[in-house]
Scaffold this motif. Structure first.
Motif, short mmCIF file in Angstrom:
data_model
loop_
_atom_site.label_atom_id
_atom_site.label_comp_id
_atom_site.label_asym_id
_atom_site.label_seq_id
_atom_site.Cartn_x
_atom_site.Cartn_y
_atom_site.Cartn_z
N GLY A 247 59.29 34.57 39.73
CA GLY A 247 58.29 34.62 38.68
C GLY A 247 58.62 33.68 37.54
O GLY A 247 59.58 32.90 37.60
N GLY A 323 55.28 37.60 41.00
CA GLY A 323 54.09 37.66 40.17
C GLY A 323 54.30 37.67 38.68
O GLY A 323 53.45 37.19 37.93
N MET A 326 54.14 34.38 36.47
CA MET A 326 54.20 33.24 37.40
C MET A 326 53.09 32.23 37.16
O MET A 326 53.25 31.04 37.45
CB MET A 326 54.14 33.76 38.84
N ARG A 328 48.81 31.21 37.77
CA ARG A 328 47.88 31.32 38.91
C ARG A 328 47.65 29.99 39.59
O ARG A 328 46.60 29.74 40.18
CB ARG A 328 46.56 31.92 38.42
N THR A 332 51.53 29.73 43.42
CA THR A 332 51.53 31.20 43.43
C THR A 332 50.76 31.72 44.64
O THR A 332 51.23 32.62 45.35
CB THR A 332 50.91 31.74 42.13
N ASP A 352 50.35 38.15 38.25
CA ASP A 352 49.65 36.99 38.79
C ASP A 352 49.60 36.99 40.31
O ASP A 352 48.68 36.40 40.90
CB ASP A 352 50.31 35.71 38.29
N ALA A 353 50.55 37.64 40.96
CA ALA A 353 50.48 37.75 42.42
C ALA A 353 49.25 38.54 42.85
O ALA A 353 48.66 38.28 43.90
CB ALA A 353 51.75 38.40 42.97
#
Length: 503
Positions: A247, A323, A326, A328, A332, A352-353
């Motif tokens: 991340g 995530g 991290m 987008r 990712t 973000d994951a």
């Protein structure tokens, strides 16, 4: 251990029928047992001179209330009861003993208005089977009770509340204390219900167990305790598993730093952190115990060039998280898809994951996935509206994990639901100390650390409990409590679970 059940009205009625018809315990015996348990609970809150007003409805809840009226008078308390005209067993008993029951709505409303803070109103109007809004007399009585200075004890659920879906439109009793009979009702843990139930307790009146499957449970300290990893005396760092956390980015460096700190304090044996080059100096200072994975490509974020290095490192890990902070970017998305489709390691996906996740990827060739979305992220994944998710997160969690059987879902919110295979554990203990940016990153880290040496469901259950309880160990005001304080409090939470004591 025996799970703490959360039941719908239909399930509660099935339990009653089983006890009466299969076990042979007559309904009046159960009614008397319930009334005496309710009186014992109420009497523990009364003071000398307390007055009690009991509002009785036409059904079994009302019969419990009439029995309470008799028992409390026998114990010397100043009680009055309202019940609409009609004949019933409890009414006949009161008549035979010369104990009056009031039927004047005007008189009852005036009495409610005269009560003070040492007095109590018992709401025995309607139970968990109510499915329509309160009207007429019952609406008037509810408004009178809510407007009184007296405290309110609700029997089973506050009147005006559906035992499965929570508050109905219109007037609902605003209880100070709710006494659920036999089992806690599912509707009382939903977000809209929590401000109306007050303190909730469950009274055991000896109801039987019909042995039909139950799928919704309350997450308690006892359950969390069974999920806490054992730490054997003769152990080494490999005993507690290896973690990889990926991340961070130039703009959001704090998320991965906080998550990694929380992970380390959840007890894994070895922790490796994969962050962009720009974050490595800070990570060395924040968490010198962690190893760092060098990543090629963009020094400011995890790019597609970095994905092979992370996948290679993941092969030797017990759990991988991705995530936090991290971003987008395409890297990712590629990383999340490849982790899900090309590895069989346990994964924890957050932040973000989740924003780039395609739910079709959750059908993995091997391994389980823990998702930790808030309602907005969950809405994006499922296409369901945020309002529907927050109105009944239990139902949403059940439907999702039935569709994705390799997934453990941690659906965050005012209440948090942990679900696997359609079973749901509900933590209904809202904590304003956690209503801050970074709290979710800490939860992800705690769960990841536990998952290094525990199965994913147990890691999620124990992690959610610890995250919720940590602020209780702090002397800070909720407004001042921050995610970094949570790490400092984790040790007290782990000790309380191991020593079987409450915080």
């Amino acid at each position: 251990m025996t799970e703490t059940l959360l039941e719908t009205a239909a399930q509660a009625q099935e339990r009653d029928r089983y006890t009466i018809e299969q076990e042979g315990i007559p309904s009046p015996v159960l009614m008397e047992t319930a009334a005496r348990a309710l009186c014992s609970l109420l009497e523990s809150r009364l003071v000398a001179g307390s007055r009690i007003l009991i509002l009785c409805g036409p059904g079994s809840n009302g019969q419990d209330g009439l029995a309470m009226h008799r028992i409390l008078q026998e114990h010397g308390w100043d009680t009055a009861a309202y019940c609409p005209p009609g004949q019933s067993l409890q009414r006949r008993i009161l008549e035979n003993r010369g104990i009056p029951v009031l039927t004047s709505l005007t008189q009852i409303c005036a009495l409610a208005e005269s009560l003070g803070p040492d007095d109590w109103i018992v709401d025995a109007m309607f139970g968990s089977g109510l499915s329509r809004p309160l009207e007429g007399t019952w609406h008037t009585l509810t408004e009178a009770a809510n407007g009184s200075a007296a405290r309110i004890l609700a029997v089973d659920v506050p009147s005006g509340m559906d035992g499965e879906t929570g508050p109905l439109p219109g007037a609902v009793i605003q209880a100070d204390l709710t006494a659920c009979i036999g089992t806690r009702k599912l509707g009382t843990v939903l977000p809209a219900a929590l401000p109306l139930t007050g303190e909730v307790t469950t009274l055991d009146i000896g109801l039987g167990n019909p042995n039909t499957p139950r799928t919704v449970f309350e997450l308690t300290a006892s359950k969390a305790r069974t999920c806490l990893p054992v730490r054997p005396l003769l152990s080494w760092k490999g005993t507690f598993g290896k973690v990889l956390m990926a991340g961070g980015s130039r703009r959001m460096h704090g998320a991965i730093e906080m998550s990694a700190r929380a992970c380390f304090h959840a007890g894994p044996g070895l922790l490796t952190v994969a962050v962009p080059e720009i974050l490595q100096p800070a990570m060395r200072c924040v968490l010198p115990e962690a190893m760092l994975l060098d990543l090629p490509g963009d020094p400011d974020c995890i790019s597609e060039e970095a994905v092979p290095a992370i996948l290679h490192a993941a092969r030797d890990m017990n759990v991988v998280s991705a995530g936090n902070g991290m971003g987008r970017q395409e890297g990712t998305r590629t990383l999340v898809q490849d982790l899900l489709q090309k590895t069989d390691v346990t994964l924890v996906l957050d932040a973000d994951a989740l924003s780039v996740l395609d739910p079709h990827w959750l059908h993995r060739p091997g391994g389980q996935t823990i998702l930790t979305p808030h309602p907005g992220e969950f809405s994006r994944i499922t296409g369901w509206s945020v309002s529907d998710i927050t109105a009944n997160p239990v139902k949403a969690a059940q439907e999702f994990t039935r569709a994705y059987p390799d997934t453990v879902l941690v659906l965050k919110g005012a209440i948090t639901c942990v679900s696997e295979h359609g079973q749901v554990w509900v933590l209904a203990r809202p904590n304003s100390s956690l209503a801050k940016g970074g709290s979710g990153d800490m939860l992800c880290g705690i769960i990841t650390g536990l998952a290094a040496s525990q199965n994913p469901l147990e890691a999620a259950l124990c992690g959610v409990w610890a995250h919720n309880q940590a602020p209780l160990c702090s002397k800070k005001d909720p407004a001042a409590f921050g995610p970094q304080d949570l790490v400092d409090a984790l040790s007290d939470v782990w000790k309380s679970l191991r020593e079987s004591r409450d915080l």
